[in-house]
Design a protein around this motif. Structure first.
Motif, PDB file in Angstrom:
ATOM      1  N   GLY A  21       0.797  -1.202   0.000  1.00 14.28           N
ATOM      2  CA  GLY A  21       0.000   0.000   0.000  1.00 14.28           C
ATOM      3  C   GLY A  21       0.838   1.265   0.000  1.00 14.28           C
ATOM      4  N   GLN A  22       0.171   2.396   0.216  1.00 12.30           N
ATOM      5  CA  GLN A  22       0.845   3.679   0.241  1.00 12.30           C
ATOM      6  C   GLN A  22       1.776   3.764   1.448  1.00 12.30           C
ATOM      7  N   VAL A  23       2.815   4.585   1.317  1.00 12.15           N
ATOM      8  CA  VAL A  23       3.775   4.772   2.398  1.00 12.15           C
ATOM      9  C   VAL A  23       3.236   5.849   3.334  1.00 12.15           C
ATOM     10  N   ALA A  24       3.086   5.494   4.622  1.00 11.43           N
ATOM     11  CA  ALA A  24       2.601   6.433   5.636  1.00 11.43           C
ATOM     12  C   ALA A  24       3.686   6.620   6.685  1.00 11.43           C
ATOM     13  N   LEU A  25       4.080   7.856   6.928  1.00  7.21           N
ATOM     14  CA  LEU A  25       5.086   8.194   7.931  1.00  7.21           C
ATOM     15  C   LEU A  25       4.371   8.743   9.156  1.00  7.21           C
ATOM     16  N   VAL A  26       4.546   8.073  10.310  1.00  8.57           N
ATOM     17  CA  VAL A  26       3.842   8.445  11.542  1.00  8.57           C
ATOM     18  C   VAL A  26       4.871   8.846  12.581  1.00  8.57           C
ATOM     19  N   THR A  27       4.809  10.093  13.043  1.00  5.42           N
ATOM     20  CA  THR A  27       5.740  10.565  14.061  1.00  5.42           C
ATOM     21  C   THR A  27       5.152  10.350  15.449  1.00  5.42           C
ATOM     22  N   GLY A  28       6.019  10.448  16.446  1.00  7.23           N
ATOM     23  CA  GLY A  28       5.565  10.292  17.825  1.00  7.23           C
ATOM     24  C   GLY A  28       4.941   8.941  18.088  1.00  7.23           C
ATOM     25  N   ALA A  29       5.478   7.893  17.435  1.00  6.02           N
ATOM     26  CA  ALA A  29       4.849   6.573  17.503  1.00  6.02           C
ATOM     27  C   ALA A  29       5.363   5.732  18.667  1.00  6.02           C
ATOM     28  N   GLY A  30       6.144   6.334  19.557  1.00  2.77           N
ATOM     29  CA  GLY A  30       6.667   5.555  20.669  1.00  2.77           C
ATOM     30  C   GLY A  30       5.736   5.450  21.844  1.00  2.77           C
ATOM     31  N   SER A  31       4.588   6.149  21.808  1.00  5.59           N
ATOM     32  CA  SER A  31       3.657   6.100  22.937  1.00  5.59           C
ATOM     33  C   SER A  31       2.227   6.006  22.437  1.00  5.59           C
ATOM     34  N   GLY A  32       1.293   6.036  23.384  1.00  4.89           N
ATOM     35  CA  GLY A  32      -0.098   5.661  23.167  1.00  4.89           C
ATOM     36  C   GLY A  32      -0.757   6.075  21.874  1.00  4.89           C
ATOM     37  N   MET A  33      -0.906   7.385  21.626  1.00  3.97           N
ATOM     38  CA  MET A  33      -1.689   7.825  20.486  1.00  3.97           C
ATOM     39  C   MET A  33      -0.999   7.488  19.168  1.00  3.97           C
ATOM     40  N   GLY A  34       0.309   7.771  19.079  1.00  7.64           N
ATOM     41  CA  GLY A  34       1.034   7.452  17.854  1.00  7.64           C
ATOM     42  C   GLY A  34       1.055   5.971  17.568  1.00  7.64           C
ATOM     43  N   ARG A  35       1.176   5.157  18.628  1.00  8.50           N
ATOM     44  CA  ARG A  35       1.166   3.699  18.457  1.00  8.50           C
ATOM     45  C   ARG A  35      -0.154   3.232  17.865  1.00  8.50           C
ATOM     46  N   GLU A  36      -1.254   3.772  18.372  1.00  3.85           N
ATOM     47  CA  GLU A  36      -2.570   3.351  17.885  1.00  3.85           C
ATOM     48  C   GLU A  36      -2.777   3.780  16.432  1.00  3.85           C
ATOM     49  N   ILE A  37      -2.300   4.976  16.084  1.00  7.31           N
ATOM     50  CA  ILE A  37      -2.413   5.442  14.697  1.00  7.31           C
ATOM     51  C   ILE A  37      -1.642   4.509  13.773  1.00  7.31           C
TER      52      ILE A  37
END
Length: 662
Positions: free
Chosen positions: A6-22
């Motif tokens: 699929g498309q490439v999605a870059l997610v920042t702040g992924a080390g904790s709750g909200m970013g992890r869920e995204i």
């Protein structure tokens, strides 16, 4: 880690709750998610959790607030995964807000500055690529913009809210006509409690209406996956009262409807590419294919590269076929053909198909198509409605999935057994309630040939159901087992529910001619004919005359090519036998080997390294998630190329295994 198409999605702040869920939601939905955070450990933990589900994740520990870090990060992701198509700026920093020592404007003003600068710099790094493709989505999740004024001092609160919203408004108004979607996610408004904080737990009264990380993640997922024609500017996530209901949120301020959105700030537009006034956008159906497709275009081959990646014969079309088409042109056979095809060709095909069914075949039920691919696509679009379940083996030819997604169907892949034949128990379970089952025999990419016993077992599974079978038998003339090839339409329990798809491409070396055909139940043929007439129109007349000559006079050329493939099959299998770390399956048909390798690398990476070693093959993951750690190797090449390519493959794998300590 497997290849995800699929498309490439870059997610920042992924080390904790909200970013992890995204990251978790987007990865499960088929996006190739690159996660960014300051610490590697929580990112690796998330990757391991998803890997246990068979879902890949790409980890990039980095502090994007450091000077130059956003540009380096985007360049690294582009080199390894391709250009970023979705950017999720998780610009939170709400985790400390419940601690009274941080409730002052001085501290939060600094946090606002750092976060906004990081958001700006990372956006600037990805934006040129998005605008060049005329497609991209930037989502900024602003916990800072949603903090309640009584917890965050007035000046800092105003700076946070205005800063994030103004910047995103600037992106939205400037670039929306160039295919860019810029969306702000607000976790609550001024009277809404903020996100959960594990370090400083809220009171029970606060928790009652708390906006949770999963609520915000669902809002991001919704914003990213909405059809391209639906353009949001802001999404407000209200406290959920019924969390079991997906996307229990308020979608507000659609484009052009916001009266209270502050004006865009005076920005240095020199750092951004110029906007234009016209930006055509593809349909939601195309977006579904782009998001899920595993089909890849190999890089252009250089002169010193040996290609064992081809999916077509290297033989020229037999002269008897070319002569017939040339004669047709000289006779003036240059006008439109009937939409169903030329009568003479359909009558000859009726005789051919009748030998398989052992019963008379009405030529009126045969549709001549622009190659097998047009026949497959017309058949699927003529059968599948949005939401219909379509079962396919995994791995299999990747066109099937694309056509299903185009139709809006639900793809149900069923992994094969270790011997690459069907897992009949798993298949029986998956077929319950399915609208369609699609398969190819002999198989691309595995090179196996399904037996009469397997086909009869399939017929028994489907007895008494309404499931349709689409049998793609493009390689039926290339069967190297000791048993006669069995067509699905030669099985009593299948013939009445099967659409039979064929092509002249593989058997007669006519890939560039684009001529194939469908036969099956009349209502389904009529439906496919309607689609084919709308999308493709009729096949050109001279090509059909060439196909008729192939049926009548091409038998000896076909036999010669088949024996050449048989010899090449033995040669390549022998050359690759005993290669350390490569487990060969016995090729039974078509012109492919599908070996498994023992390296802990995704197939796309192995293929890229082998190209550096001078040989091109296809990644098994292109054909399905279960094809990971396999390579598709074609023996539709001359003997010198097979020997040279095998030697280069052996050397390339040896180098990779040496680097891995194997």
């Amino acid at each position: 880690m497997s290849e995800t198409p699929g498309q490439v999605a870059l997610v920042t702040g992924a080390g904790s709750g909200m970013g992890r869920e995204i990251a978790r939601l987007l990865a499960r939905d088929g996006y190739r998610v690159a996660v960014v955070g300051r610490r590697r450990e929580p990112l690796d933990t998330l990757a391991q959790e998803l890997d246990a589900e068979g879902v890949p994740l790409w980890v990039y520990p980095a502090d994007i607030a450091e000077p130059g870090a956003p540009d380096r990060l985007v360049a690294q992701v582009a080199a390894e995964l391709g250009g970023v198509q979705v950017l999720v700026n998780n610009a939170g920093r709400a985790s400390t807000v419940l601690n009274p020592q941080y409730m002052n404007d001085e501290h939060w003003s600094g946090v606002v500055d750092v976060n906004l600068n990081a958001v700006f710099q990372l956006t600037r790094a990805v934006l040129p690529g998005m605008l060049a493709r005329e497609e991209g989505t930037i989502v900024t999740v602003s916990s800072l913009a949603a903090l309640t004024p009584n917890l965050l001092g007035g000046a800092a609160y105003g700076a946070a809210k205005a800063g994030v919203r103004n910047f995103m408004t600037f992106l939205h108004t400037t670039y929306r006509n160039q295919g860019l979607r810029a969306i702000t996610i607000l976790p609550g408004e001024a009277d809404t409690p903020i996100l959960d904080d594990r370090a400083h737990p809220p009171t029970s009264a606060q928790r009652a209406n708390m906006v949770q990380p999963i609520d915000v993640a669902r809002a991001v997922h919704l914003a990213v996956t909405l059809p391209g024609r639906v353009v949001l500017q802001e999404v407000v996530v209200a406290p959920t009262r019924q969390r079991d209901i997906s996307y229990d949120l308020e979608v507000s301020r659609l484009v052009g409807s916001s009266a209270d959105t502050p004006p865009a700030p005076a920005a240095d537009r020199s750092v951004m590419p110029a906007a234009t006034s016209f930006a055509p956008r593809p349909s939601a159906a195309v977006a579904r294919i782009e998001r899920a497709s595993r089909r890849v275009q190999q890089p252009q081959s250089s002169a010193d590269l040996v290609s064992l990646a081809m999916g077509e014969p290297n033989f020229p079309t037999p002269a008897v076929i070319c002569d017939a088409a040339e004669a047709a042109l000289h006779r003036g056979r240059t006008h439109y053909s009937p939409l169903m095809g030329e009568d003479g060709l359909r009558e000859a095909l009726g005789e051919t198909i009748g030998r398989l069914t052992a019963a008379p075949v009405d030529p009126a039920d045969i549709l001549i198509t622009h190659g097998g691919t047009a026949g497959i696509t017309a058949a699927i679009l003529g059968i599948v409605d949005p939401g219909d379940r379509v079962v396919v083996p995994d791995p299999t030819y990747s066109l099937y999935a694309d056509a299903v997604h185009l139709a809006g169907g639900e793809l149900v892949p069923v992994p094969l057994q270790a011997d690459l034949h069907w897992d009949l128990d798993a298949l029986a379970t998956a077929l319950r309630g399915a609208k369609l089952f699609v398969f190819c025999n002999p198989s691309n990419p595995t090179g196996i040939v399904h037996t009469r016993a397997e086909l009869e077992a399939l017929g028994e599974m489907l007895r008494g159901t309404a499931t349709v079978v689409l049998s793609d038998e493009a390689y039926s003339e290339l069967n190297f087992t000791n048993e006669p090839f069995t067509s699905a339409i030669a099985v009593d329990a299948l013939v009445e529910r099967t659409l039979y798809c064929q092509t002249f491409s593989k058997s007669y070396a006519m890939t560039g001619w684009r001529v194939g055909y469908l036969w099956g139940p009349r209502p389904l043929i009529k439906a496919a004919a309607r689609v084919h007439a709308t999308v493709n129109g009729s096949v050109n007349t001279a090509v059909q005359d060439g196909a008729l000559a192939a049926l009548r006079d091409g038998g000896s050329a076909l036999a010669q090519m088949r024996e050449a493939y048989r010899a090449r099959r033995e040669l390549l299998a022998g050359e690759l036998s005993g290669v350390p770390g490569l487990e060969l399956s016995r090729p039974e048909g078509a012109f492919y080997l599908f070996p498994r390798y023992d390296l802990d690398l995704p197939a796309t990476d192995v293929v890229a390294r082998l190209r550096e070693a001078g040989v091109a093959v296809r990644p098994g993951s292109e054909f399905g998630a279960a094809g990971e750690h396999h390579l598709r190797i074609s023996y539709a090449a001359d003997e010198a190329s097979l020997r040279s390519g095998a030697a280069r493959l052996r050397a390339g794998l040896a180098d990779l295994r040496s680097r891995a300590g194997l």
